[in-house]
Design an enzyme around this catalytic site. Structure first.
Site, mmCIF file in Angstrom:
data_model
loop_
_atom_site.group_PDB
_atom_site.id
_atom_site.type_symbol
_atom_site.label_atom_id
_atom_site.label_comp_id
_atom_site.label_asym_id
_atom_site.label_seq_id
_atom_site.Cartn_x
_atom_site.Cartn_y
_atom_site.Cartn_z
ATOM 1 N N ASP A 1 0.477 -1.112 -4.785
ATOM 2 C CA ASP A 1 -0.725 -0.318 -4.461
ATOM 3 C C ASP A 1 -1.796 -0.609 -5.509
ATOM 4 O OD1 ASP A 1 -2.549 2.106 -3.825
ATOM 5 O OD2 ASP A 1 -0.931 2.388 -2.385
ATOM 6 N N PHE B 1 -3.840 -5.591 -1.054
ATOM 7 C CA PHE B 1 -3.194 -6.223 0.107
ATOM 8 C C PHE B 1 -4.094 -7.179 0.895
ATOM 9 C CE2 PHE B 1 -3.282 -1.561 1.746
ATOM 10 C CZ PHE B 1 -4.571 -1.642 2.250
ATOM 11 N N ARG C 1 3.305 1.797 5.836
ATOM 12 C CA ARG C 1 3.329 3.159 6.381
ATOM 13 C C ARG C 1 1.973 3.826 6.143
ATOM 14 N NH1 ARG C 1 7.081 8.204 4.473
ATOM 15 N NH2 ARG C 1 5.607 8.135 2.732
ATOM 16 N N GLY D 1 0.864 -1.191 0.000
ATOM 17 C CA GLY D 1 0.000 0.000 0.000
ATOM 18 C C GLY D 1 0.892 1.230 0.000
ATOM 19 N N HIS E 1 -3.723 2.299 10.151
ATOM 20 C CA HIS E 1 -4.628 3.267 10.802
ATOM 21 C C HIS E 1 -5.896 3.524 9.977
ATOM 22 C CE1 HIS E 1 -2.722 7.219 8.945
ATOM 23 N NE2 HIS E 1 -3.183 6.395 8.030
HETATM 24 C C1 SAM Z 1 -2.707 6.657 3.616
HETATM 25 S S1 SAM Z 1 -2.148 6.060 2.089
HETATM 26 C C2 SAM Z 1 -0.474 5.655 2.459
HETATM 27 C C3 SAM Z 1 0.391 5.508 1.248
HETATM 28 C C4 SAM Z 1 1.866 5.172 1.515
HETATM 29 N N1 SAM Z 1 2.018 3.988 2.334
HETATM 30 C C5 SAM Z 1 2.601 6.330 2.126
HETATM 31 O O1 SAM Z 1 2.991 6.270 3.287
HETATM 32 O O2 SAM Z 1 2.826 7.331 1.407
HETATM 33 C C6 SAM Z 1 -2.940 4.506 1.992
HETATM 34 C C7 SAM Z 1 -2.689 3.756 0.706
HETATM 35 O O3 SAM Z 1 -3.365 2.484 0.767
HETATM 36 C C8 SAM Z 1 -3.773 2.166 -0.542
HETATM 37 N N2 SAM Z 1 -4.795 1.116 -0.502
HETATM 38 C C9 SAM Z 1 -6.071 1.185 -0.060
HETATM 39 N N3 SAM Z 1 -6.679 0.010 -0.178
HETATM 40 C C10 SAM Z 1 -5.771 -0.858 -0.705
HETATM 41 C C11 SAM Z 1 -5.788 -2.253 -1.043
HETATM 42 N N4 SAM Z 1 -6.874 -2.989 -0.841
HETATM 43 N N5 SAM Z 1 -4.653 -2.797 -1.527
HETATM 44 C C12 SAM Z 1 -3.529 -2.058 -1.716
HETATM 45 N N6 SAM Z 1 -3.456 -0.719 -1.419
HETATM 46 C C13 SAM Z 1 -4.557 -0.142 -0.916
HETATM 47 C C14 SAM Z 1 -4.273 3.483 -1.085
HETATM 48 O O4 SAM Z 1 -4.357 3.484 -2.477
HETATM 49 C C15 SAM Z 1 -3.224 4.452 -0.530
HETATM 50 O O5 SAM Z 1 -2.181 4.648 -1.423
#
Ligand code: SAM
Length: 444
Positions: A285, A317, A332, A262, A336
């Protein structure tokens, strides 16, 4: 308890707080003399400075509550959203950039109004409430400049986008509906990310992630969040990346593979890739983020994608993890966003892909209860063990996660329960000099 006793306790607390302020101000000024700059902005504060900063902030907050009129404090809390929305308005109008270009003289209100398109009288009111809170400065009547706080946002689109994320319709709508959501018997105990204040506010059954990924882009709320989110995530990373890079021994991973689960556009790995040339990376992602990631990597580290040192892959994920036995799987700002059961599901997929040497690194805020945690350093008395107002923003962020996702910023104890259910244990908490820290998990 008789009033005089109460007052003598208050006086004792006030004196102890003032002593803390005096002692830790010495630490700060010594650091300033040594550095002759603002080390806490340009780079990373030393461990001593970081500790002094949070003690001073906690002590000031406690002094205000101890000395001030409680009614004034309540009024201030009730109106605090007007401060963030005023700052948001000035950011969207580009005020920090305009002021930065005119340093050191500053800009007259009339000129600022012309550049921003905000009516002069109203702009002055916005600026003055923000000046009173130290975010800008009125150096002479109707002349404005940046302060060391607003200067962080000048010429920094990711930091501005992150700041404005909390003023988007998606977030403010959810916050507005928090009271009715928590007071309704049908939603108050829900642990689904489709039964939150966000859905009530935006009359949808989809989670914010589903809406960003698949929603109708002609809806202004979706268009706004889609536009702002990737840049805002880079800004969010900026707030913590220096410390997260410095306060974990990345070099000990040798030539291992780091999987950023993610990972968004991969801003965490971008920072690591520049500093640790032996490490290899996989950023995973959903399709929207991975598409946006490609040009960013090509511009920042040319050749990294072609050489195969960095792989960007589309991956959900909640499904089987394709990269086995990696040195580290980073999450990261991920857990949350999710309720407990979903976190266990995400961690279980990683547990299945790990070997005994693999670790999961959770980089999130760590909630520190007011009375302390055996896993975390306590503040000196009479501060609350969690440093009180110095860390209040973590609780605020927790509530925004609750409103949007039924997600949570978690204490070590809460994280441990989730980890154990996924067949994992907490190996170590790496407390970082940042809003977030790293919790290292290993196989049980
Ligand atoms: C708060 S952001 C954090 C992004 C990154 N980890 C960072 O610290 O910059 C949450 C991320 O989770 C991804 N996300 C949400 N649902 C997901 C899934 N089912 N599988 C993979 N990624 C996912 C979103 O697209 C987003 O990029």
């Amino acid at each position: 308890m008789p009033a005089s006793n109460d007052n003598s306790n208050r006086a004792q607390t006030l004196r102890s707080l003032v002593r803390l302020l005096v002692d830790y101000s010495e630490v700060v000024t010594k650091e300033w003399e040594a550095e002759d700059q603002y080390p806490e902005i340009s780079g990373l504060p030393s461990h001593e400075l970081f500790e002094a900063q949070r003690i001073i902030r906690g002590a000031c907050g406690m002094c205000i509550n101890l000395v001030g009129d409680p009614r004034t404090r309540l009024f201030e809390v009730a109106l605090s959203f007007t401060l963030s929305q005023s700052l948001d308005t000035t950011l969207r109008a580009g005020v920090p950039n305009i002021l930065a270009e005119a340093e050191p003289d500053g800009v007259r209100a009339e000129e600022l109004s012309r550049c921003t398109g905000i009516g002069e009288q109203k702009l002055v009111r916005l600026m003055r409430v923000l000046c009173s809170d130290g975010l800008y400065e009125e150096t002479e009547p109707l002349w404005f400049t940046n302060t060391r706080i607003s200067r962080v946002l000048a010429g920094n689109p990711p930091a501005s986008a992150f700041q404005c994320l909390y003023g988007t319709m998606a977030v403010t709508g959810a916050m507005e509906h928090l009271p009715t959501t928590l007071l309704a018997p049908t939603s108050t105990n829900s642990t689904f990310n489709t039964e939150t204040a966000f859905q009530k506010a935006h009359k949808t059954q989809l989670s914010p992630w589903d809406l960003i990924e698949n929603g109708d882009g002609s809806d202004p709320m979706i268009a706004e969040i889609r536009e702002m989110f990737p840049l805002a995530m880079i800004g969010q990373g900026q707030m913590s990346s220096t410390a997260v890079v410095a306060d974990f021994p990345w070099a000990s991973l040798g030539e291992g593979t780091v999987v950023d689960v993610g990972g968004g556009v991969g801003s965490m790995c971008l920072d690591l890739a520049k500093l640790f040339p032996d490490l290899r990376f996989v950023v995973e992602d959903l399709p929207t983020s991975i598409e946006k990631a490609k040009p960013i990597w090509n511009a920042e580290i040319p050749g990294a994608l072609e050489s195969g040192r960095v792989n960007l892959i589309t991956h959900d994920f909640f499904t089987k993890q394709p990269v086995k036995n990696a040195a580290a799987y980073i999450l990261r700002y991920i857990l949350h966003d999710w309720p407990d059961d979903a976190c266990t599901a995400i961690l279980s997929k990683l547990r299945d892909a790990m070997c005994p040497q693999s670790r999961i690194l959770i980089a999130d805020m760590i909630m520190h209860p007011p009375l302390g945690s055996t896993h975390l350093k306590s503040a000196p008395a009479p501060l609350l063990a969690n440093y009180g107002q110095a860390n209040a923003f973590k609780g605020m962020h927790d509530i925004s996660m609750l409103s949007m996702f039924n997600g949570s910023e978690r204490s070590p104890e809460q994280l441990e329960v989730i980890a154990n259910k996924a067949g994992l244990r907490i190996e170590k908490i790496w407390e970082c000099r940042a809003p977030i820290s790293i919790t290292e998990l290993r196989q049980l």
